[in-house]
Scaffold this motif. Structure first.
Motif, PDB file in Angstrom:
ATOM      1  N   THR A   1       0.741  -1.024   0.080  1.00 51.51           N
ATOM      2  CA  THR A   1       0.249   0.126   0.289  1.00 51.51           C
ATOM      3  C   THR A   1       0.837   1.472   0.236  1.00 51.51           C
ATOM      4  OG1 THR A   1      -0.116  -0.338   2.434  1.00 51.51           O
ATOM      5  CG2 THR A   1      -1.784  -1.299   1.101  1.00 51.51           C
ATOM      6  N   GLN A   2       2.289   1.100  -0.131  1.00 49.13           N
ATOM      7  CA  GLN A   2       3.054   2.314  -0.240  1.00 49.13           C
ATOM      8  C   GLN A   2       3.112   2.687  -1.721  1.00 49.13           C
ATOM      9  OE1 GLN A   2       6.676   1.160   1.809  1.00 49.13           O
ATOM     10  NE2 GLN A   2       5.720   1.072   3.723  1.00 49.13           N
ATOM     11  N   ALA A   3       2.803   1.658  -2.630  1.00 56.36           N
ATOM     12  CA  ALA A   3       2.729   2.137  -3.986  1.00 56.36           C
ATOM     13  C   ALA A   3       1.570   2.943  -4.190  1.00 56.36           C
ATOM     14  CB  ALA A   3       2.607   0.741  -4.839  1.00 56.36           C
ATOM     15  N   ALA A   4       1.430   3.717  -5.309  1.00 55.64           N
ATOM     16  CA  ALA A   4       0.785   4.717  -5.877  1.00 55.64           C
ATOM     17  C   ALA A   4      -0.702   4.038  -6.147  1.00 55.64           C
ATOM     18  CB  ALA A   4       1.145   5.410  -7.002  1.00 55.64           C
ATOM     19  N   GLY A   5      -1.764   4.594  -5.464  1.00 55.74           N
ATOM     20  CA  GLY A   5      -2.945   3.942  -5.720  1.00 55.74           C
ATOM     21  C   GLY A   5      -3.495   2.751  -5.030  1.00 55.74           C
ATOM     22  N   ILE A   6      -2.877   2.147  -4.348  1.00 55.69           N
ATOM     23  CA  ILE A   6      -3.217   0.820  -4.087  1.00 55.69           C
ATOM     24  C   ILE A   6      -3.591   0.941  -2.317  1.00 55.69           C
ATOM     25  CG2 ILE A   6      -2.216  -1.465  -3.201  1.00 55.69           C
ATOM     26  CD1 ILE A   6      -2.202  -0.919  -6.245  1.00 55.69           C
ATOM     27  N   SER A   7      -4.670   0.392  -2.129  1.00 51.02           N
ATOM     28  CA  SER A   7      -5.307   0.416  -0.840  1.00 51.02           C
ATOM     29  C   SER A   7      -5.731  -1.035  -0.293  1.00 51.02           C
ATOM     30  CB  SER A   7      -6.452   1.434  -0.539  1.00 51.02           C
ATOM     31  OG  SER A   7      -7.525   1.001  -1.382  1.00 51.02           O
ATOM     32  N   ALA A   8      -5.454  -0.926   1.037  1.00 52.19           N
ATOM     33  CA  ALA A   8      -5.902  -2.619   1.522  1.00 52.19           C
ATOM     34  C   ALA A   8      -7.447  -2.314   2.027  1.00 52.19           C
ATOM     35  CB  ALA A   8      -4.994  -2.874   2.869  1.00 52.19           C
ATOM     36  N   MET A   9      -7.913  -3.702   1.977  1.00 53.08           N
ATOM     37  CA  MET A   9      -9.269  -3.910   2.366  1.00 53.08           C
ATOM     38  C   MET A   9      -9.393  -5.323   2.935  1.00 53.08           C
ATOM     39  SD  MET A   9     -11.373  -4.111  -1.455  1.00 53.08           S
ATOM     40  CE  MET A   9     -12.561  -5.532  -0.486  1.00 53.08           C
ATOM     41  N   ARG A  10      -8.427  -5.482   3.956  1.00 57.74           N
ATOM     42  CA  ARG A  10      -8.234  -6.641   4.590  1.00 57.74           C
ATOM     43  C   ARG A  10      -9.129  -7.111   5.793  1.00 57.74           C
ATOM     44  NH1 ARG A  10      -2.055  -4.755   6.037  1.00 57.74           N
ATOM     45  NH2 ARG A  10      -2.463  -2.842   6.829  1.00 57.74           N
ATOM     46  N   HIS A  11      -9.680  -8.192   5.747  1.00 56.13           N
ATOM     47  CA  HIS A  11     -10.518  -8.778   6.912  1.00 56.13           C
ATOM     48  C   HIS A  11     -10.205 -10.446   6.926  1.00 56.13           C
ATOM     49  CE1 HIS A  11     -13.841  -9.787   3.942  1.00 56.13           C
ATOM     50  NE2 HIS A  11     -13.895  -8.816   3.905  1.00 56.13           N
ATOM     51  N   PRO A  12     -10.650 -11.086   7.821  1.00 52.67           N
ATOM     52  CA  PRO A  12     -10.267 -12.440   8.047  1.00 52.67           C
ATOM     53  C   PRO A  12     -11.139 -13.178   6.874  1.00 52.67           C
ATOM     54  CG  PRO A  12     -10.948 -11.753  10.208  1.00 52.67           C
ATOM     55  CD  PRO A  12     -11.267 -10.526   9.139  1.00 52.67           C
ATOM     56  N   GLY A  13     -12.305 -12.819   6.313  1.00 52.98           N
ATOM     57  CA  GLY A  13     -12.934 -13.473   5.239  1.00 52.98           C
ATOM     58  C   GLY A  13     -12.227 -13.594   3.955  1.00 52.98           C
ATOM     59  N   ASN A  14     -11.310 -12.601   3.709  1.00 54.17           N
ATOM     60  CA  ASN A  14     -10.461 -12.682   2.414  1.00 54.17           C
ATOM     61  C   ASN A  14      -8.955 -12.723   2.944  1.00 54.17           C
ATOM     62  OD1 ASN A  14      -9.141 -10.114   3.303  1.00 54.17           O
ATOM     63  ND2 ASN A  14     -11.032  -8.968   2.314  1.00 54.17           N
ATOM     64  N   GLY A  15      -8.894 -13.557   3.918  1.00 58.19           N
ATOM     65  CA  GLY A  15      -7.386 -13.893   4.240  1.00 58.19           C
ATOM     66  C   GLY A  15      -6.448 -12.800   4.687  1.00 58.19           C
ATOM     67  N   GLY A  16      -7.199 -11.578   4.658  1.00 59.25           N
ATOM     68  CA  GLY A  16      -6.108 -10.340   5.156  1.00 59.25           C
ATOM     69  C   GLY A  16      -5.199  -9.659   4.130  1.00 59.25           C
ATOM     70  N   SER A  17      -5.678 -10.227   2.855  1.00 60.28           N
ATOM     71  CA  SER A  17      -4.708  -9.588   1.752  1.00 60.28           C
ATOM     72  C   SER A  17      -5.566  -8.725   0.724  1.00 60.28           C
ATOM     73  CB  SER A  17      -4.171 -10.881   1.111  1.00 60.28           C
ATOM     74  OG  SER A  17      -4.985 -11.860   0.414  1.00 60.28           O
ATOM     75  N   SER A  18      -6.796  -8.801   0.666  1.00 61.14           N
ATOM     76  CA  SER A  18      -7.198  -8.212  -0.554  1.00 61.14           C
ATOM     77  C   SER A  18      -6.993  -6.820  -0.760  1.00 61.14           C
ATOM     78  CB  SER A  18      -8.920  -8.060  -0.566  1.00 61.14           C
ATOM     79  OG  SER A  18      -9.398  -9.405  -0.545  1.00 61.14           O
ATOM     80  N   LEU A  19      -7.007  -6.100  -1.995  1.00 60.20           N
ATOM     81  CA  LEU A  19      -6.527  -4.735  -2.149  1.00 60.20           C
ATOM     82  C   LEU A  19      -7.456  -4.096  -3.275  1.00 60.20           C
ATOM     83  CD1 LEU A  19      -2.750  -5.800  -3.144  1.00 60.20           C
ATOM     84  CD2 LEU A  19      -3.638  -4.473  -1.304  1.00 60.20           C
ATOM     85  N   SER A  20      -7.239  -3.008  -3.401  1.00 58.48           N
ATOM     86  CA  SER A  20      -8.116  -2.074  -4.338  1.00 58.48           C
ATOM     87  C   SER A  20      -7.221  -1.310  -5.276  1.00 58.48           C
ATOM     88  CB  SER A  20      -9.073  -1.112  -3.519  1.00 58.48           C
ATOM     89  OG  SER A  20      -9.652  -0.222  -4.422  1.00 58.48           O
TER      90      SER A  20
END
Length: 715
Positions: A98-117
């Motif tokens: 998420t330090q890269a341009a335009g990337i944000s996190a949407m992590r929770h246990p249901g997605n393994g804590g790894s989902s991105l936008s």
């Protein structure tokens, strides 16, 4: 959510044997070279921390099959180097990404804590994640730890990438590249960390040449924290080992084995009260006392590289990926008028996921019609399956006091049994070509065909529930023009595809829907300046995704595949060494993301969401990092991250406010082989919601202030 079975562990050794067998029976690669041939040269990895970040002129493994640099590629590619990972001290790879341009996190246990936008598109169905170029298909997010300790660098490709990596990459691709075996004397490194929230971290790394043919890399890491909330304990451990054999300067083999075990915090969010969040509850957890989340992952790979002459490179790999996941949690929380919180969705789920596959490609450097030309062709085969064990319909309810929680015990009404197994067989053919029209002007084109056969087996009825097939042709064409030797402009058009849901979880209700299709137009400019001390990029894009699943306006009970969403925006990055003592890195993204044609069923009525922002998409994201070497062996640095407002629902009535967090670090190197670092994260203890759970009125709150002290010793 997502399971665990000892059977997955028992399969690792047989799978590893299968990989060796597969290579043995494959057509032999020529390797007739004299025993006294010169030793192959491998890249060395500096651990001094003084080297500058990688530039636009460094070759990237992501974005093209042709080994081009980001400067030569008509796409937005950003590299987070090992030096940046060390300096900024990201605890997880997701934090680093998420330090890269335009990337944000949407992590929770249901997605393994790894989902991105990325670029207005979200989750693992639209933002693919790779480990050293290999993707785990069709699941519900990555659960392999990807500890930054074992990472050499992270490459982020923004925008559609189905032409390179298959369906499910309209928003972009993140490639986590681990440390590799290196030529040279053996070097070791150990790091220990202690911090607030009962934090302990450990890392050990070792690598180098064993003799003139063998080299290795070993990384071991472990972490523990209590996250500052009840039932918030999290812990993990990972081991990555790689052994490389240089048969000759032209031929080498690398065997890699990775294991990871993780028990993340059993936190599914904080419920809204009258439509708003009460941050006074940020330390409360409403899960049951005997809840659990466990991930066990393993990866085995054997890779061969052969370059019979300087103009030809052939690469082939065979691999196995195993993921077992266990969940036992009360996952939904709702405020009642009585002032109590009702817990529901008592969920007991186990995933047994595995994937075997092979990827082979060959690149050729030559001429076409008298012009310099580089081409690559290849194929990919894989088979993936996921066995789903659960206690559906996830019944059971209980009440808890929101301020004085009696966690209670798990309720299992239906009993936990194997319910279904989804299996997917996939093959793909791909090609890419770069033609130099002039020494300053290049044309690049790529094409990929994917075919997927998906089958669902009903394990209760012991019968096939459905079979279906997906096909897709992804392609792109782009051009790069060097206005100056270190200044280029580019343009690209690409077509890609996303599934309507995770393929290995696809339900019978969605079996007849086809892949959603996306199209992107992108233009940009890139420049390196000050003899490589600075670089900047600017990109503008427009993406349109069709065939969204939406509610039929004439019959809200029916779902039809006619919807559309789009995004357009700009992204900018700047990295510059202002002086030998000062370095500045900035990036920012601004976009407009919208549902163009999308309906929801609300109380049995079809309601249009046209013109609304898709859920979990921030339209403003920015990062800034400044470092100052204020004295010999002393460096101070500060980083600020801003994420704009997001919506938890398609109606755009539940707004998660934007937030900014600040990190500070102080590094001291009393000796060349020893460094000490004091880091503070979210220094001002900003309170914010990072994402919403599947229950839109249940938000996962970001972590509060945290301080860590690390010692790193190299020998």
């Amino acid at each position: 959510p997502m399971s665990i079975s000892s059977a997955g562990t028992r399969r690792v050794l047989p799978r590893r044997a299968a990989i060796w067998t597969a290579l043995a029976v494959a057509p032999a690669l020529p390797c007739a070279h004299a025993q006294n041939a010169p030793v192959a040269t491998l890249p060395s990895i500096s651990v001094s921390g003084d080297a500058p970040p990688l530039t636009l002129l460094e070759p990237a493994a992501t974005g093209t099959l042709l080994g081009l640099t980001p400067f030569e590629t008509p796409a937005s590619i950003e590299i987070i180097s090992n030096e940046q990972l060390r300096e900024r001290g990201a605890v997880t790879v997701t934090d680093a990404i998420t330090q890269a341009a335009g990337i944000s996190a949407m992590r929770h246990p249901g997605n393994g804590g790894s989902s991105l936008s990325s670029r207005g598109f979200t989750d693992s169905n639209s933002v693919a994640q790779l480990y050293d170029g290999v993707r785990q298909y069709g699941g519900v997010g990555q659960t392999f730890i990807y500890d930054p300790w074992a990472v050499d660098r992270i490459e982020v490709l923004r925008g559609p990438a189905s032409v390179l990596y298959g369906e499910g990459a309209i928003g972009g691709v993140v490639n986590v590249i681990p440390k590799k075996p290196t030529r040279g004397p053996i070097e070791n490194e150990i790091q220990v960390t202690a911090g607030t929230h009962d934090t302990q971290r450990f890392g050990f790394g070792s690598g180098g040449a064993l003799d003139d043919k063998w080299s290795y890399r070993l990384d071991v890491s472990g972490n523990h924290s209590d996250s500052g909330i009840s039932l918030g304990d999290s812990r993990d451990a990972a081991v990555t080992a790689a052994l490389r054999l240089d048969v000759s300067p032209e031929l080498n083999f690398t065997l890699t084995q990775a294991y990871a075990w993780q028990e993340p915090a059993r936190y599914f969010g904080t419920p809204l009260k009258n439509g708003s969040i009460d941050y006074g509850l940020r330390h409360q957890n409403y899960n049951v006392a005997d809840s659990k989340i466990i991930y066990r992952d393993s990866r085995t790979e054997l890779k061969a590289e052969w370059s019979p002459n300087p103009a030809v490179l052939i690469r082939s790999r065979v691999y196995y990926i195993g993921s077992d996941r266990d969940y036992r949690d009360a996952e939904n929380y709702t405020w009642l008028p009585s002032g109590m919180i009702q817990r529901s969705a008592y969920t007991d789920i186990r995933h047994d996921q595995e994937q075997t596959g092979t990827i082979t490609d060959a690149s050729f450097d030559g001429h076409l019609l008298g012009l310099a030309n580089k081409a690559a062709v290849g194929f990919e085969l894989n088979r993936a399956s996921l066995k789903h064990t659960n206690n559906s319909p996830y019944s059971g309810t209980s009440l808890v006091d929101p301020y004085d929680v009696d966690h209670g015990r798990f309720i299992n009404v239906a009993g936990t049994t194997p319910r279904y197994r989804n299996s997917a067989s996939q093959y793909a053919l791909f090609a890419e070509d770069r033609l130099m029209l002039t020494p300053a002007w290049s044309l690049l084109a790529g094409l990929r065909y994917d075919h997927i056969d998906l089958k669902r087996r009903d394990l209760v009825a012991d019968e096939t529930a459905f079979r279906t097939t997906f096909n897709n042709v992804g392609w792109r064409v782009g051009t790069v023009y060097d206005v100056l030797p270190d200044l280029s402009v580019y343009g690209q058009y690409a077509e890609a595809a996303d599934p309507v849901g995770s393929l290995l979880l696809l339900s019978p209700a969605n079996k007849d829907f086809q892949l959603s299709k996306g199209r992107q137009l992108e233009i940009g400019v890139k420049q390196a300046f000050w003899q490589g001390k600075g670089q900047w990029t600017l990109a503008a894009y427009h993406i349109r995704k069709n065939n969204l699943v939406t509610r039929d306006p004439n019959d809200p009970a029916l779902r039809v595949q006619v919807g559309q969403q789009s995004s357009r925006g700009v992204e900018a990055t700047l990295g510059v060494e202002l002086s030998p003592a000062w370095r500045l890195d900035l990036n920012a993204a601004a976009l407009r993301a919208r549902y163009d044609d999308f309906n929801e069923s609300v109380n049995g009525v079809s309601v249009s969401r046209n013109g609304n922002v898709p859920t979990d998409v921030p339209e403003r994201v920015a990062n800034a990092w400044l470092s100052w070497k204020f004295a010999p062996r002393w460096t101070a640095s500060a980083g600020v991250r801003y994420v704009g407002k997001r919506y938890a629902d398609a109606a755009n009535r539940l707004e998660m406010a934007g937030y900014a967090t600040t990190n500070l670090a102080l590094l001291w190197e009393p000796r060349r082989d020893l460094s000490l670092a004091l880091r503070a994260f979210n220094v001002f203890d900003r309170q914010y919601a990072e994402t919403a759970y599947y229950n839109q009125t249940q938000w996962l709150l970001g972590e509060g202030r945290r301080v860590e002290l690390s010692a790193n010793y190299r020998f």
